[in-house]
Structures are given as structure tokens and as C-alpha cells.
Scaffold this active site. Structure first.
Site, PDB file in Angstrom:
ATOM      1  N   HIS A 104      20.720 119.984  13.428  1.00  0.00           N
ATOM      2  CA  HIS A 104      19.622 120.721  14.048  1.00  0.00           C
ATOM      3  C   HIS A 104      18.581 121.139  13.014  1.00  0.00           C
ATOM      4  O   HIS A 104      18.712 120.878  11.818  1.00  0.00           O
ATOM      5  CB  HIS A 104      20.151 121.931  14.825  1.00  0.00           C
ATOM      6  CG  HIS A 104      20.879 122.966  14.015  1.00  0.00           C
ATOM      7  ND1 HIS A 104      20.311 123.673  12.975  1.00  0.00           N
ATOM      8  CD2 HIS A 104      22.167 123.427  14.115  1.00  0.00           C
ATOM      9  CE1 HIS A 104      21.188 124.521  12.471  1.00  0.00           C
ATOM     10  NE2 HIS A 104      22.336 124.389  13.131  1.00  0.00           N
ATOM     11  N   CYS A 112      27.381 123.605  11.305  1.00  0.00           N
ATOM     12  CA  CYS A 112      26.427 122.538  11.631  1.00  0.00           C
ATOM     13  C   CYS A 112      25.754 122.013  10.366  1.00  0.00           C
ATOM     14  O   CYS A 112      25.952 122.522   9.272  1.00  0.00           O
ATOM     15  CB  CYS A 112      25.380 123.057  12.618  1.00  0.00           C
ATOM     16  SG  CYS A 112      26.053 123.538  14.227  1.00  0.00           S
TER      17      CYS A 112
END
Length: 305
Positions: A104, A112
Site C-alpha cells: 500500500h 504490510c
């Protein structure tokens, strides 16, 4: 793309390297093989080298994943994102838990891979155009580091070494053929490019006798034999194995000057965990001695608080 013999609609493949904090986008060219299109610096990943195993452990995953169009998120709270599809079939068979493990935007991570808004915009667009061109899913290879003999020798004492050897098999298949390896799972491991018609494989069940695709096997074997010889040479010559210190995740060197300017108070929420340091055991008395990187200075400041 045109200079590399590629079009916007050609299929893609993504490779992620934690230690180097880099994400590569590969794209199929007019030869039918995949070639490197662009390397993106990663702004942040959390945890340490090693696979994700449970919800909340802050680990960014390692493994082989297939990203389909339904895993793309244009309304992400971090600008744009796509879900890796963790846990995959191997991880599920091992009882792994966790969800929403993403690539992201922004520059913050709790499991992440954060690329900044600008970086993820390009990557997302490349994926979108590949899907529009007919690609049904693209492979993501999330690896602890570039799977060279030198890196394998440095990390040979790590508890995850056997798992990384399995990941290296998949990396070798890709490097040797420049094609995404076909995946199967059995015996708590990945199997790559099994011969068509091989016995069925089930996650969690013992592996049957496996034959490699005869067109792939000589290419992969040549590469693996060369790397194994180099690994043995390094170990015999006394190449040091890595030691470990407490630190959380990492980022590309291009972002470290920005972190130095942010200061330790704003960095503190991002630092907690364990990751390797590039020093032999003898240097552990002062693991930051002689290291003037911004990251080390920030960590020293935090240690005094």
C-alpha cells in the site's frame, strides 16, 4: 516499456525483498520471457526477517502469492493497495492466522509493505493494465533478501534457514527461466514446476515422488549447482553468519535522511522487534559501533529513553 519490448497490457510479476527494502515489477516482453521493468524503494516494512505466523505479530509475510483482481483496493485508507492473499494454501495448512496483508501507500506498516503514495500509484496502475489485458492473477514473490549464495551464507544460522532454502528454490526457478514458476504445496513446503501429470499434491500431506518439468530441470539444476558450490566455498572460507539485535523492520536507504529529520520522538512508535544486523558475533559488544547511518542514530536515541 516500448524500449524494453513491452506493452501496458502485458502480464506482470512482483518480487519483494525485505532486507534490501525493494520491490521489483517484472513484465513479459515480446520474447515471451519476463524482464525487469522497474525497482521501487520500499518506505517501510515491519517485523523481522522470517515468515508471518499469527495475527498481530507485526510480521510482513514471506512466500509465494497470487493476486487476483478482487484483491485490488482502490479505496484503501493508505491511498491504494492490493492484498497479497495471505494466508496462502501452505500457510493455512500450518495454522497461520492474519488478514489484510497489503502492498500500500503511505510510509507506515504493521505487517504490510508500504511504498509511499507515489510508488503504489505506479505499481497499482501496472497491475490494473495487466488485468485489463487479460491476466487473471499475478504472482508475488515475497522474499527475506535477494537469494544469492552470499546472503544464504550470511543467514545460515537463522532458525528460518530451511524455509528460506525452499523459497530460494522458487527464486531459482524464476531466475533460470524468467517465467513465473508453477506452484504446488505438499509436505509443509512449496513445490515448483512439477511435471504435468505428476501425482496430486495436498497441503499438509506428505509429498509424492515429484518430477520436474523436463524443459525446466536442466536450467534450474545448473543454477542451483553453481550456487551450492559458491555457498560451500563461502562457508569453508569462514564467511561470518549474522547475529541479531532488537530493531523493527526496515526501509530503503533513500528514506533514511527523512527519518533523521523526523527525530526519535516521532520514530518511537515504529521501532520494536528483532531483525538481523550485519556483524559477526564478536562485534555485538557495541552493535552500532562505527555505524553512522540515520537508522542507527535514531535507534541509539531511543535506547536512551
Amino acid at each position: 516499456m516500448s524500449g524494453k519490448g513491452m506493452s501496458q497490457s502485458d502480464p506482470i510479476l512482483v518480487r519483494i525483498f525485505k532486507k534490501e527494502s525493494e520491490l521489483e515489477v517484472w513484465k513479459r516482453d515480446r520474447s515471451g520471457q519476463y524482464a525487469l521493468l522497474k525497482t521501487y524503494p520500499m518506505c517501510r516494512w515491519s517485523g523481522q526477517l522470517g515468515p508471518k505466523k499469527r495475527e498481530g505479530d507485526r510480521q510482513a509475510p514471506e512466500g509465494f502469492y497470487a493476486v487476483t483482481a478482487d484483491l485490488m483496493n482502490p479505496r484503501s485508507q493508505f491511498h491504494l493497495s492490493f492484498n497479497l492473499g495471505y494466508p496462502n494454501s501452505l500457510e493455512k495448512s500450518q495454522g497461520a492466522t492474519g488478514s489484510a496483508l497489503m502492498v500500500h501507500g503511505a510510509c507506515t506498516s504493521s505487517g504490510c509493505f508500504a511504498m509511499t503514495d507515489e510508488g503504489v500509484t505506479e505499481i497499482y496502475g501496472l497491475a490494473r493494465e495487466a488485468f485489463a489485458g487479460g491476466q487473471r492473477s499475478f504472482q508475488v514473490q515475497a522474499l527475506p533478501f535477494r537469494m544469492t549464495p552470499e546472503n544464504m551464507a550470511r543467514h545460515r544460522n537463522n532458525a528460518h534457514f530451511a524455509f528460506w532454502q525452499n523459497l530460494k528454490e522458487g527464486s531459482d526457478h524464476f531466475e533460470a527461466t524468467k517465467q513465473p514458476p508453477k506452484l504446488a504445496v505438499c509436505g509443509r513446503r512449496y513445490v515448483f514446476n512439477a511435471k504435468d501429470g505428476s501425482a496430486s499434491m495436498t497441503p499438509g500431506a506428505p509429498c509424492p515422488v515429484i518430477e520436474l518439468d523436463p524443459q525446466v530441470q536442466p536450467l534450474v539444476s545448473q543454477r542451483q549447482d553453481r550456487d551450492q558450490a559458491r555457498f560451500a566455498e563461502l562457508v569453508s572460507a569462514g564467511a561470518p553468519a549474522m547475529s541479531y539485535a532488537y530493531l523493527d523492520g526496515g526501509m530503503h536507504t533513500s528514506f533514511r535522511a527523512m527519518l533523521k529529520n523526523l527525530g526519535p520522538e516521532r520514530m518511537q512508535p515504529m521501532v520494536a522487534g528483532k531483525v538481523e544486523i550485519s556483524r559477526p558475533d564478536a562485534a555485538l559488544a557495541d552493535p552500532f559501533a562505527g555505524d553512522d547511518s540515520a537508522w542507527a542514530m535514531i535507534t541509539r536515541s531511543l535506547a536512551k529513553q
